[in-house]
Design a protein around this motif. Sequence first.
Motif, PDB file in Angstrom:
ATOM      1  N   ASP A 402     -23.881 -20.661  -0.687  1.00 24.29           N
ATOM      2  CA  ASP A 402     -25.075 -19.412  -0.737  1.00 24.29           C
ATOM      3  C   ASP A 402     -26.196 -20.047   0.622  1.00 24.29           C
ATOM      4  N   HIS A 404     -28.489 -18.936   3.393  1.00 27.34           N
ATOM      5  CA  HIS A 404     -28.603 -17.704   3.466  1.00 27.34           C
ATOM      6  C   HIS A 404     -30.477 -18.383   5.000  1.00 27.34           C
ATOM      7  N   TYR A 405     -29.691 -17.793   6.039  1.00 31.41           N
ATOM      8  CA  TYR A 405     -30.875 -18.457   7.746  1.00 31.41           C
ATOM      9  C   TYR A 405     -31.881 -17.352   7.507  1.00 31.41           C
ATOM     10  N   GLY A 415     -28.961 -12.581   6.686  1.00 29.64           N
ATOM     11  CA  GLY A 415     -28.899 -13.269   6.636  1.00 29.64           C
ATOM     12  C   GLY A 415     -27.730 -15.025   6.456  1.00 29.64           C
ATOM     13  N   TYR A 416     -26.474 -13.814   5.574  1.00 31.65           N
ATOM     14  CA  TYR A 416     -25.712 -14.559   3.690  1.00 31.65           C
ATOM     15  C   TYR A 416     -23.922 -14.294   5.631  1.00 31.65           C
ATOM     16  N   TYR A 485     -22.574 -14.822  10.754  1.00 33.41           N
ATOM     17  CA  TYR A 485     -23.439 -14.503   9.510  1.00 33.41           C
ATOM     18  C   TYR A 485     -24.511 -13.100   9.977  1.00 33.41           C
TER      19      TYR A 485
END
Length: 515
Positions: A402, A404-405, A415-416, A485
């Motif tokens: 889970d 997420h950046y 972002g994942y 990512y």
Amino acid sequence: MPENSVNVIISGAGPNGLMLACELALAGVHPIVLEKLDEPSAEPKANGLVGQVIRLLDMRGLYHEFGGAPGVPRALPGYGFSGIPMSFAQLRENPMYMLMLPQPKLVRLLEKRALELGVEIRWGHELTELVRHDDRVTVSVTGPDGDYEIDTTFLIGADGGKSVVRKRAGIDFPGSTFEGSTTRMAHVSLPEELRTADRGIEIPGFGRLPFGHNRFEHGGFVFAELEPGRPIVATIEFDTEPVPEEVAMTVAELRDSVRRVLGVDVPIQPPHGPGPHALRRITGQNTRQAERYRDGSVFLVGDAAHVHSAMGGPGLNLGLQDAANLGWKLAAHVNGWAPTGLLDTYQSERYPVGERVMMHSLSQLALMAPGPQVTAMRKLFTELLEIPATTAHIANLLAGSDVHYDIGDPHPLAGYLVPELSIEIEGRAARVADLLHGARPALLVLADDTGFAELAEPWRDRVDTVVATSPDAPADALLIRPDGYIAWAASTAGQPDADRLMSALTRWFGAPMTS
């Protein structure tokens, strides 16, 4: 650089420090690793890897080398949250992976890889002090041949929960200490007839207990046989009289603790074989996080940045991904192409991940405590885990899938961590993980006539462009960072996607080549 200078010094040759050293070396930056121990520690600590770190190892071509089964990593059919079993049978996407790998073996494997990549590891060299200057850090070291100093551009503390680097850098380590628990664990030998076919244990006078954590009103009991013939038994007791640290832990002490927890005697005996064998007592539980992961040229990874309960096995999943996140960013600075602010994203990306791990590890510890209120909470939690959406949420939390950046791109995938993906390159079958073995960014183009490959050409010195096809392509193109990512994705080819690609390339991989 001068003979007594190096671009990067890593203090600590545990899994996280060695992983970071390997990441840097893949990018052409060869750090010096300082370790106060004379050789890799044989002390059994973590017993395996769990979560998305398995996919990271796969992306570096290490999953099979480190003992993973042939083929694509396979997810677990179930797991536990504070000893409450969860089935993943109804999940559309299962993020939970595991690789049984004792920490001493992991360290040896990473040491071998680091040496093959040209990393210098100085065993028996202890960092004792640091002095910061405008453009460098001078570290004082005590080694087998005496004391010396060495300058570095970047200093990394990978030296554990009592990190000397963190303390000398003046970085606070706030958090909490729970004093009311004692954990005992040991490798033991048990009569073979007590084992069950599903890897649990049948205890005379008590009944069957499954593999993993089990909670009772008088404490917790853990049984796990992670290696054939080497079962581990552990207990967790609350509100007991602490044993003085100078009193050595024994199998007899563990046996007495098991009797208090279960109310019956279990024929635990010392382990067979040469070892090394676990035999530990842990009083209390620290949950702490460094006030900041970066302070100028000083960075913290792994336990130097965060400590927490080991319940659920989150430590290496967190620490090794710290290393993967930081490694390519440090290398970008050393190699001269890092965009402004890139190193600051280590703090902004990894600090919230550490907070979530502390949250769920503390939650699991709380659910192991005695008392009718906790028993009621566990019954409710068990009911909630029968709801597939709840199980999916907890599975993603434990696995770290889970995460997420804030990548700065609006695509839903951005972002994942890049999803598992089978691709075909010029008629050759491959997987997206294969593209990241060298820890370089990759632009994966999965549709015809997008023009994206041409747009990325000015970044060819640092970004690999791969044109491929995939029957289950999630987008027309993906820009993947070295840590796996997604920095940008496009669902259709067009000018807005092209503009976003140029922005993402510049934001994460610096200015394009001028010639």
